[in-house]
Design a protein around this motif. Structure first.
Motif, mmCIF file in Angstrom:
data_model
loop_
_atom_site.group_PDB
_atom_site.id
_atom_site.type_symbol
_atom_site.label_atom_id
_atom_site.label_comp_id
_atom_site.label_asym_id
_atom_site.label_seq_id
_atom_site.Cartn_x
_atom_site.Cartn_y
_atom_site.Cartn_z
ATOM 1 N N UNK A 90 44.504 34.289 44.864
ATOM 2 C CA UNK A 90 43.979 35.334 45.737
ATOM 3 C C UNK A 90 42.467 35.217 45.892
ATOM 4 N N UNK A 91 41.751 35.065 44.785
ATOM 5 C CA UNK A 91 40.293 34.955 44.859
ATOM 6 C C UNK A 91 39.869 33.673 45.562
ATOM 7 N N UNK A 92 40.670 32.627 45.422
ATOM 8 C CA UNK A 92 40.349 31.351 46.056
ATOM 9 C C UNK A 92 40.344 31.448 47.571
ATOM 10 N N UNK A 123 52.411 32.287 38.994
ATOM 11 C CA UNK A 123 51.453 31.676 39.922
ATOM 12 C C UNK A 123 51.971 31.727 41.351
ATOM 13 N N UNK A 124 53.264 31.455 41.516
ATOM 14 C CA UNK A 124 53.825 31.321 42.855
ATOM 15 C C UNK A 124 54.274 32.633 43.477
ATOM 16 N N UNK A 125 54.247 33.707 42.720
ATOM 17 C CA UNK A 125 54.659 34.985 43.312
ATOM 18 C C UNK A 125 53.812 35.326 44.526
ATOM 19 N N UNK A 371 45.160 40.239 42.681
ATOM 20 C CA UNK A 371 46.001 39.560 41.693
ATOM 21 C C UNK A 371 46.716 40.529 40.773
ATOM 22 N N UNK A 372 47.898 40.128 40.378
ATOM 23 C CA UNK A 372 48.699 40.942 39.466
ATOM 24 C C UNK A 372 49.451 39.994 38.549
ATOM 25 N N UNK A 373 48.913 39.775 37.352
ATOM 26 C CA UNK A 373 49.521 38.837 36.412
ATOM 27 C C UNK A 373 49.970 39.574 35.161
ATOM 28 N N UNK A 374 51.125 39.204 34.605
ATOM 29 C CA UNK A 374 51.657 39.910 33.428
ATOM 30 C C UNK A 374 50.736 39.793 32.218
ATOM 31 N N UNK A 375 50.782 40.793 31.349
ATOM 32 C CA UNK A 375 49.917 40.845 30.183
ATOM 33 C C UNK A 375 50.131 39.667 29.246
ATOM 34 N N UNK A 519 40.639 34.512 31.239
ATOM 35 C CA UNK A 519 41.689 35.173 30.448
ATOM 36 C C UNK A 519 43.107 35.017 30.985
ATOM 37 N N UNK A 520 43.296 34.563 32.217
ATOM 38 C CA UNK A 520 44.654 34.429 32.759
ATOM 39 C C UNK A 520 45.186 33.049 32.382
ATOM 40 N N UNK A 521 46.033 33.016 31.386
ATOM 41 C CA UNK A 521 46.586 31.764 30.886
ATOM 42 C C UNK A 521 45.553 30.887 30.202
ATOM 43 N N UNK A 522 44.352 31.429 29.951
ATOM 44 C CA UNK A 522 43.275 30.599 29.434
ATOM 45 C C UNK A 522 42.769 29.612 30.460
#
Length: 588
Positions: A90-92, A123-125, A371-375, A519-522
């Motif tokens: 999204x930011x990209x 990632x692909x959602x 963006x919405x990524x699981x914890x 922090x997202x997946x490192x």
């Protein structure tokens, strides 16, 4: 997916029986199939091009005046890992869409190595959400892990997982498959190629370092392209054997000038060539450009503009069997379009995505999905409770003596490296780095809480005079890789990565000099592009002050751990000889 009802609406608009949604007037239409330019107008319905006309003769709800500018298809990145941009998809968007990139063909192996299928799906959602403002399609990871037995990863993708991802509508191919899996006749990997063929999809290559005989075997297995060419002779060999070539220009890999120079000199046809970034940090995209940068550089080298544009659009669309959707200004294709003043240099004035005006003069007009990524993807750094800087010690049998060690040497602006034998001094039974000779200690720390392994060796080419650098973006396993002049700074750098749950860190004299948190997946920041660019550029300046002479130090650091690109790699298991696919001792 296009419904028959939508198709009928589009056909009615093409026949003039109902209004199109939008007409672009007074345009110079770049017709890639015939390599000509015609003046006229273009009608759009439901986000698709429905008709091209010499004059405005069909009804349309809205008009857009191109004022005599050129209209060409949106650009395509033929092979990219989004995570090394350091941004979420999204930011990209805010960076690449105003530059004219409207399609990204993404190998999801980075997130796959961190979190398996769940990571790839997270990632692909975005491909299924409104508001991304570019097409995001998946090259299904073929090698997660990349080097089984030689590295520790957070996730694995076997045959069932690959098959499940290939069956998704957002998947276009099996992603890059390295030669060791093919040349060793690994049935489980070859079956992935066959699965793709049965589904009418292609398989991407990764033929780094292959010579003619090996390349014949590789091509025979059904791999269809390669993005690892460094020299013109490599490109020529691949084209002769029917492998298309993706010319790459990333942050650490600069191949375009050398490859196209040979192509132009020998007057080779350009239809089998494409452009990709593979791995490019967001600050380099911001300052240089994206695929438009490659098109412009190709034109400056002497490639005719329309042919350079084809390399970034139609050639790629045909290769991935998607030219019915993208890649040209023609009826039935998505209205993903660039409006530019000049073909000699592609600097988009306007960008349309699926018929919507989304960018103008370098800035987004459309809103961008959040963006919405699981914890669970935000808690992926779990160091062993036994981790300490003492694990970086390289012991010598002799208390004090000269010792011969294997050292990884970096090539400037490339991800390949070469090995050499160097002499270091052992002091009190320990072999130290020698910053004065640019021989630094290199370590990879397992970060998934599985084994606690730490691989340690030596590297030449970073130029650090003191301190340490660490990052959690480490291809392809994405453990923490750290390089430094002393063990204490190296430990602090790794601890800093753990505290931020991923990122880049620079430490000197026991003090943290700079951090970029991922922090997202490192792997990815949850900040916007401008904030990430600012932090990364500050960090690069800090590293430069520490003596590092590399243009993209953290990109180089992230690739030094890769166990599938010649000659040597470093993983948490130790020093890897890529050609023999085995762990070898650091000490000789």
């Amino acid at each position: 997916m296009r419904s028959v009802e939508q198709m009928i609406e589009e056909l009615k608009a093409a026949k003039g029986l109902e209004p199109a949604d939008l007409v672009l007037l007074h345009a110079k239409l770049v017709m890639l199939h015939t390599e000509e330019i015609i003046e006229g107008c273009l009608y759009i319905k439901n986000g698709r091009i429905v008709s091209l006309q010499e004059r405005h003769c069909l009804p349309a709800a809205e008009q857009f005046d191109c004022q005599g500018r050129y209209v060409l298809p949106g650009l395509i990145d033929a092979h990219v890992h989004i995570e090394p941009t350091l941004l979420t998809p999204e930011a990209l968007a805010a960076v690449i869409v105003p530059l004219g990139t409207t399609t990204m063909l993404v190998d999801g192996m980075e997130m796959g190595n961190v979190a398996g299928t769940a990571g790839v799906e997270a990632l692909m959602q975005n491909a299924l959400r409104e508001g991304l403002n570019y097409n995001l399609w998946l090259q299904v990871p073929s090698r997660v892990p990349s080097a089984p037995g030689l590295e520790t990863t957070g996730g694995e993708l076997g045959l069932d997982e690959v098959k499940g991802l290939l069956e998704q509508a957002y998947s276009v191919s099996v992603g890059e498959l390295d030669p060791s899996k093919v040349l060793s006749l690994r049935k489980d990997y070859l079956e992935k190629v066959l699965m793709a063929q049965r589904m009418g999809k292609i398989s991407n290559g990764h033929a780094a370092g292959l010579k003619w005989d090996e390349l014949n075997v590789y091509a025979c297995a059904g791999l269809q392209d390669d993005h690892e060419c460094l020299e013109y002779e490599e490109l020529l060999q691949r084209l002769r054997l029917g492998l298309r070539v993706m010319i790459r220009e990333g942050s650490a890999e600069r191949n375009l000038e050398a490859l196209l120079g040979g192509v132009l000199k020998d007057r080779l046809p350009l239809d089998e060539l494409m452009f990709c970034t593979d791995d490019k940090h967001v600050n380099d995209i911001y300052h240089e450009g994206h695929i438009n940068y490659m098109v412009n550089k190709a034109i400056a080298l002497g490639v005719p503009p329309i042919k350079a544009i084809k390399m970034a659009t139609l050639n790629t669309a045909k290769h991935f069997r998607m030219d019915h959707l993208i890649g040209s200004v023609a009826p039935g294709r998505w209205a993903d379009l660039i409006v530019t003043e000049d073909l000699a240099r592609i600097d988009p004035v306007h960008v349309f995505f699926h018929g919507r005006h989304v960018a103008e003069n370098g800035r987004m007009l459309a809103s961008i999905a959040q963006p919405d990524y699981p914890q669970e993807l935000r808690r992926t750094i779990r160091l062993s409770t036994h981790f300490s800087g003492g694990q970086f010690k390289v012991a010598s049998a002799a208390a004090s003596d000269s010792v011969k060690v294997r050292v990884i040497h970096l090539y400037p602006n490339q991800i390949v490296n070469f090995g050499s034998v160097e002499t270091l001094q052992a002091v009190d039974g320990e072999i130290k780095a020698d910053a004065n000779r640019d021989i630094l200690k290199l370590a990879v720390v397992e970060r998934y809480g599985r084994t606690g392994d730490v691989g340690v060796g030596f590297v030449k080419g970073f130029g650090l005079k003191s301190g340490a650098l660490a990052c959690s973006v480490a291809h392809d396993h994405h453990n923490i890789v750290v390089v430094g002049s002393n063990d204490e700074d190296m430990e602090l750098a790794v601890r800093t990565i753990e505290r931020h749950q991923g990122g880049f860190a620079a430490v000197d004299g026991g003090v943290v000099q700079g951090v970029l948190a991922l922090p997202i997946g490192g792997l990815m920041s949850d900040l916007g592009a401008e904030e990430v660019i600012e932090q990364l550029e500050h960090l690069n300046e800090v590293v430069k002050m520490m003596g590092c002479r590399l243009r993209s130090p953290f990109m180089a650091l992230s690739f030094i751990s890769l166990p599938t690109v010649p000659e040597l790699g470093m993983t948490d298991k130790g020093l890897v000889d890529v050609k023999s696919h085995s762990i070898i001792p650091v000490l000789i």
